[in-house]
Design an enzyme around this catalytic site. Structure first.
Site, PDB file in Angstrom:
ATOM      1  N   HIS A  83       0.864  -1.182   0.000  1.00  0.00           N
ATOM      2  CA  HIS A  83       0.000   0.000   0.000  1.00  0.00           C
ATOM      3  C   HIS A  83       0.902   1.233   0.000  1.00  0.00           C
ATOM      4  CE1 HIS A  83       1.074   0.151   4.210  1.00  0.00           C
ATOM      5  NE2 HIS A  83       0.548  -1.050   4.423  1.00  0.00           N
TER       6      HIS A  83
ATOM      7  N   HIS B  59       4.070   1.314   2.189  1.00  0.00           N
ATOM      8  CA  HIS B  59       5.239   0.632   1.622  1.00  0.00           C
ATOM      9  C   HIS B  59       5.850   1.478   0.489  1.00  0.00           C
ATOM     10  CE1 HIS B  59       2.712  -2.956   2.943  1.00  0.00           C
ATOM     11  NE2 HIS B  59       3.823  -3.131   3.631  1.00  0.00           N
TER      12      HIS B  59
ATOM     13  N   GLY C 167       9.107   1.704   8.509  1.00  0.00           N
ATOM     14  CA  GLY C 167       8.062   2.683   8.781  1.00  0.00           C
ATOM     15  C   GLY C 167       7.889   2.927  10.274  1.00  0.00           C
ATOM     16  N   GLN C 168       7.593   4.166  10.616  1.00  0.00           N
ATOM     17  CA  GLN C 168       7.305   4.490  12.022  1.00  0.00           C
ATOM     18  C   GLN C 168       6.038   3.797  12.497  1.00  0.00           C
ATOM     19  OE1 GLN C 168       7.180   8.702  13.329  1.00  0.00           O
ATOM     20  NE2 GLN C 168       5.797   7.973  14.936  1.00  0.00           N
TER      21      GLN C 168
ATOM     22  N   VAL D  14       2.184   6.607   6.870  1.00  0.00           N
ATOM     23  CA  VAL D  14       1.262   7.100   5.839  1.00  0.00           C
ATOM     24  C   VAL D  14      -0.154   6.702   6.251  1.00  0.00           C
ATOM     25  CG1 VAL D  14       0.608   6.966   3.401  1.00  0.00           C
ATOM     26  CG2 VAL D  14       3.028   6.937   4.058  1.00  0.00           C
TER      27      VAL D  14
ATOM     28  N   SER E 132      -2.377  -0.167   6.553  1.00  0.00           N
ATOM     29  CA  SER E 132      -1.873  -1.467   6.988  1.00  0.00           C
ATOM     30  C   SER E 132      -2.481  -2.533   6.086  1.00  0.00           C
ATOM     31  CB  SER E 132      -2.302  -1.726   8.438  1.00  0.00           C
ATOM     32  OG  SER E 132      -2.180  -3.099   8.747  1.00  0.00           O
ATOM     33  N   SER E 133      -1.693  -3.550   5.791  1.00  0.00           N
ATOM     34  CA  SER E 133      -2.228  -4.655   4.978  1.00  0.00           C
ATOM     35  C   SER E 133      -3.417  -5.288   5.695  1.00  0.00           C
ATOM     36  CB  SER E 133      -1.152  -5.708   4.732  1.00  0.00           C
ATOM     37  OG  SER E 133       0.005  -5.093   4.199  1.00  0.00           O
TER      38      SER E 133
HETATM   39  P1  AMP Z   1       4.891  -5.015   6.558  1.00  0.00           P
HETATM   40  O1  AMP Z   1       4.670  -5.414   5.133  1.00  0.00           O
HETATM   41  O2  AMP Z   1       3.647  -4.753   7.320  1.00  0.00           O
HETATM   42  O3  AMP Z   1       5.867  -5.929   7.260  1.00  0.00           O
HETATM   43  O4  AMP Z   1       5.621  -3.594   6.503  1.00  0.00           O
HETATM   44  C1  AMP Z   1       6.818  -3.413   5.774  1.00  0.00           C
HETATM   45  C2  AMP Z   1       7.390  -2.049   6.114  1.00  0.00           C
HETATM   46  O5  AMP Z   1       6.454  -1.041   5.757  1.00  0.00           O
HETATM   47  C3  AMP Z   1       7.660  -1.888   7.615  1.00  0.00           C
HETATM   48  O6  AMP Z   1       8.884  -1.177   7.787  1.00  0.00           O
HETATM   49  C4  AMP Z   1       6.486  -1.084   8.076  1.00  0.00           C
HETATM   50  O7  AMP Z   1       6.749  -0.291   9.227  1.00  0.00           O
HETATM   51  C5  AMP Z   1       6.235  -0.198   6.871  1.00  0.00           C
HETATM   52  N1  AMP Z   1       4.857   0.305   6.881  1.00  0.00           N
HETATM   53  C6  AMP Z   1       3.714  -0.411   7.046  1.00  0.00           C
HETATM   54  N2  AMP Z   1       2.639   0.404   7.061  1.00  0.00           N
HETATM   55  C7  AMP Z   1       3.119   1.670   6.922  1.00  0.00           C
HETATM   56  C8  AMP Z   1       2.516   2.960   6.887  1.00  0.00           C
HETATM   57  N3  AMP Z   1       1.199   3.127   6.983  1.00  0.00           N
HETATM   58  N4  AMP Z   1       3.317   4.035   6.739  1.00  0.00           N
HETATM   59  C9  AMP Z   1       4.667   3.891   6.640  1.00  0.00           C
HETATM   60  N5  AMP Z   1       5.290   2.698   6.666  1.00  0.00           N
HETATM   61  C10 AMP Z   1       4.545   1.600   6.814  1.00  0.00           C
END
Ligand code: AMP
Length: 279
Positions: A25, A28, A138-139, A167, A176-177
């Site tokens: 999304h 990412h 991501g934070q 974001v 979020s996924s």
């Molecule tokens: P994930 O696929 O959920 O493991 O996330 C992969 C990376 O994307 C991680 O570093 C997350 O912190 C970051 N991430 C996930 N959602 C967001 C968001 N809404 N804004 C910024 N970074 C994100």
């Protein structure tokens, strides 16, 4: 992946790396864009990592759509999409794990046993395979970013960690996924996470520095939503993730809630009345 990384380094090209679990999304994509701006080569990994899921968690039903993700990576001009198999990452007889003590046991770690051990293990493996100069996180997952920074420092892993802002959707819900699991009413209720953090920010700006008061007020706000149940709300320092009673300097306000059967997290960092991101 190893060959491509070796080739890039041979040509003195810098590698920017964005590890993900896919179902990409805008959150990412913001990381991929930053990596694109700052590096010669951009590698994105997609790996739904089984070792960071509890047996009761959503590993099997976690959203997967490699074709769509690949299109999005191509559009952002990522050079490499690395999507290893579970069997390649964890062949039979796999025995080695990386664990960051204490930081992995608090906040989300207190409720998701073994989660951060799985994260730090897979991120170490990915760093060793990709050998990036800079890795982007991501934070949104603040505890994860703090743990990875600590791991990189403690284990002398030669990579720079950059943490980018969360974001959000138009109404403030952090992307979020897992938002895809929410039904229409749950999706409406989920905005309360962001509202709760805004309330905390306002209370602190008005001079309220007592964590227990702030936590109580945001808990009350969240519990007004029928489909939402608080798992934890915490105000902690950014280094050790230990609770802070009287707010001063920089603090992390983090929360996890259940919206129906979906667990969502969000956080904000506050410094003397202003919001910041950490680099
Ligand atoms: P994930 O696929 O959920 O493991 O996330 C992969 C990376 O994307 C991680 O570093 C997350 O912190 C970051 N991430 C996930 N959602 C967001 C968001 N809404 N804004 C910024 N970074 C994100």
């Amino acid at each position: 992946m190893t060959r491509l990384s070796k080739e890039a380094r041979h040509k003195n090209k810098t590698i920017g790396f964005v590890p993900t679990m896919g179902a990409l999304h805008q959150g990412h994509l913001s990381l991929i864009r930053k990596a694109r701006q700052e590096n010669d080569v951009v590698a994105v990994s997609i790996f739904v990592n089984p070792t960071q899921f509890d047996p009761k968690e959503d590993f099997k039903k976690y959203p997967r759509d490699l074709k769509r993700d690949a299109c999005m990576c191509r559009r952002e001009e990522a050079d490499i999409l690395f999507f290893p198999d579970v069997k390649e990452m964890y062949p039979p007889g796999y025995k080695t794990y990386v664990h960051v003590e204490e930081l992995s046991e608090v906040l989300c770690g207190a409720f998701r046993s073994g989660h951060f051990r799985g994260v730090t293990t897979v991120v170490t493996k990915l760093f060793n395979i990709v050998q990036p100069d800079i890795a982007y996180f991501g934070q949104k997952d603040a505890q994860q970013a703090i743990i990875i920074k600590k791991m990189v420092e403690d284990l002398n892993i030669p990579v720079r960690i950059k943490v980018m802002p969360t974001v959000r959707e138009g109404d403030g819900l952090a992307m979020s996924s897992r938002n895809a699991y929410l039904g229409p009413e749950e999706r409406r209720d989920a905005v309360v996470l962001h509202r709760a953090l805004s309330l905390a920010r306002n209370l602190i700006r008005q001079g309220n520095d007592k964590s227990s008061d702030i936590i109580r007020r945001i808990k009350q706000l969240i519990e007004k939503k029928k489909s939402v149940r608080v798992q934890y709300i915490a105000i902690v320092d950014l280094k050790e993730l230990k609770p802070i009673n009287r707010i001063k300097g920089k603090v992390l306000i983090a929360l996890a809630v259940w919206v129906g059967k979906t667990r969502l997290i969000d956080n904000t960092i506050i410094q003397m009345g202003t919001d910041t991101i950490f680099q």
